[in-house]
Scaffold this active site. Structure first.
Site, short mmCIF file in Angstrom:
data_model
loop_
_atom_site.label_atom_id
_atom_site.label_comp_id
_atom_site.label_asym_id
_atom_site.label_seq_id
_atom_site.Cartn_x
_atom_site.Cartn_y
_atom_site.Cartn_z
N ASP A 206 0.85 -1.21 -0.04
CA ASP A 206 -0.02 0.00 0.06
C ASP A 206 0.65 1.10 0.07
O ASP A 206 0.40 2.26 -0.63
CB ASP A 206 -1.11 0.03 1.20
CG ASP A 206 -0.29 -0.35 2.79
OD1 ASP A 206 0.94 -0.69 2.61
OD2 ASP A 206 -0.93 0.04 3.62
N PHE B 53 0.36 11.83 7.03
CA PHE B 53 -0.03 10.62 7.68
C PHE B 53 -1.31 10.42 6.89
O PHE B 53 -2.29 10.96 7.01
CB PHE B 53 -0.21 10.63 9.18
CG PHE B 53 -0.39 9.30 9.77
CD1 PHE B 53 1.02 8.57 10.04
CD2 PHE B 53 -1.44 8.73 10.26
CE1 PHE B 53 0.97 7.06 10.48
CE2 PHE B 53 -1.57 7.44 10.25
CZ PHE B 53 -0.63 6.63 10.70
N ARG C 172 -9.12 1.71 7.81
CA ARG C 172 -8.90 0.96 6.71
C ARG C 172 -9.91 0.86 5.77
O ARG C 172 -9.64 0.57 4.45
CB ARG C 172 -8.22 -0.49 7.08
CG ARG C 172 -6.95 -0.72 7.73
CD ARG C 172 -6.64 -2.14 7.99
NE ARG C 172 -5.82 -2.41 8.92
CZ ARG C 172 -4.50 -2.30 8.93
NH1 ARG C 172 -3.85 -2.14 7.76
NH2 ARG C 172 -3.65 -2.74 9.95
C1 PRP Z 1 2.86 -0.11 6.59
C2 PRP Z 1 2.55 -0.33 5.29
C3 PRP Z 1 4.06 -1.05 4.78
C4 PRP Z 1 5.12 -0.20 5.66
C5 PRP Z 1 5.81 0.72 5.02
O1 PRP Z 1 2.51 -1.44 7.50
O2 PRP Z 1 1.80 -1.44 4.90
O3 PRP Z 1 3.97 -2.43 5.02
O4 PRP Z 1 4.23 0.25 6.90
O5 PRP Z 1 6.66 1.45 5.94
P1 PRP Z 1 8.04 1.43 5.83
O6 PRP Z 1 8.29 1.86 4.27
O7 PRP Z 1 8.52 2.72 6.48
O8 PRP Z 1 8.72 0.18 6.16
P2 PRP Z 1 2.12 -1.38 8.85
O9 PRP Z 1 3.61 -1.92 9.70
O10 PRP Z 1 1.57 -0.05 9.18
O11 PRP Z 1 1.29 -2.63 8.55
P3 PRP Z 1 -0.18 -2.86 8.20
O12 PRP Z 1 0.04 -3.09 6.46
O13 PRP Z 1 -0.79 -4.14 8.87
O14 PRP Z 1 -1.04 -1.57 8.37
#
Ligand code: PRP
Length: 237
Positions: A138, A190, A203
């Site tokens: 995402d 954000f 979500r």
């Molecule tokens: C979010 C998103 C990515 C990650 C990106 O996941 O879905 O996987 O953060 O961040 P980064 O580039 O700084 O690593 P999150 O940990 O919020 O989990 P989720 O997808 O379950 O919301």
């Protein structure tokens, strides 16, 4: 004659009310009023990317990916949980043979610092060896998650390995990771909606929006930092 005027006036009044209601609808197309959720009056969401723009862009991305790998089976790997809607829509816009799988990771770090350490919490169901793999995310934020995923996927010898990210926040990148297919480059805000959460909420929004808590827009904070804060909230309540 008077009755006719009355009917006309009533019809116009109804139309005006309906237009106003539609424009105030939380997820409406021309939503001038930020969405607020009952019980969360201190939080509001202003639409940044509408569902129509998302739909159109995903169609373009699906065609582009298919054109790059004509006639090849494509294996989409979604990163849970945020990527579920993006993967579902991307897969359905993609002609030809498509399969998919999911992976989940979590990251370490305290409330104010992300350590950059990522841990696998759910592995893929099947091997990716020899497959044309598109990792579907995402959002690319710091890039830590994707850097980790690419390092483990590369060891598994896929035929091709590419990254599709609906959102890209290049300002926050801490790694050299880039997506091969990007839906939208966004500023350092954000964002929630269309799979992206704040404390597991939002979500389910159809649009992507900027979250405001209190009077200040959330800024410069890693998604995982918010997740940690939200988890702490839950643990202490
Ligand atoms: C979010 C998103 C990515 C990650 C990106 O996941 O879905 O996987 O953060 O961040 P980064 O580039 O700084 O690593 P999150 O940990 O919020 O989990 P989720 O997808 O379950 O919301």
């Amino acid at each position: 004659m008077n009755k006719l005027w009355l009917r006309l006036a009533l019809r116009m009044a109804r139309a005006i009310v309906s237009i106003q209601f539609h424009s105030m609808s939380p997820s409406g197309k021309n939503n001038p009023v930020p969405l607020r959720v009952a019980g969360r009056e201190d939080e509001s969401v202003r639409v940044l990317i509408s569902r129509e723009r998302i739909r159109k862009r995903i169609k373009e991305l699906a065609r582009k990916i298919r054109a790059d790998f004509q006639g090849e089976p494509l294996h989409l790997v979604g990163v849970l949980k945020g990527a579920v809607f993006f993967l579902a829509d991307l897969a359905r816009q993609m002609p030809g043979e498509v399969s998919f799988d999911f992976i989940a990771v979590s990251s370490y770090g305290d409330e104010t610092h992300s350590s950059g350490q990522v841990r696998l919490t759910r592995d893929l169901d099947s091997s990716i060896e020899g497959k044309t793999v598109i990792v579907v995310e995402d959002i690319l934020d710091t890039g830590m998650t994707m850097q980790y995923l690419l390092s483990i996927f590369q060891q598994r010898k896929p035929k091709h390995l590419r990254v599709a990210a609906l959102l890209d926040k290049p300002e926050r990148r801490l790694t050299a990771v880039q997506a091969d297919y990007v839906g939208f480059r966004i500023p350092n805000e954000f964002v929630v909606g269309y799979g992206l959460d704040y404390a597991e909420r939002y979500r389910n929004l159809l649009d992507v929006g900027v979250l405001t808590i209190g009077k200040a827009r959330k800024k410069k904070s890693a998604r995982r930092k918010h997740k940690k804060a939200a988890n702490d909230d839950r643990a202490s309540s």
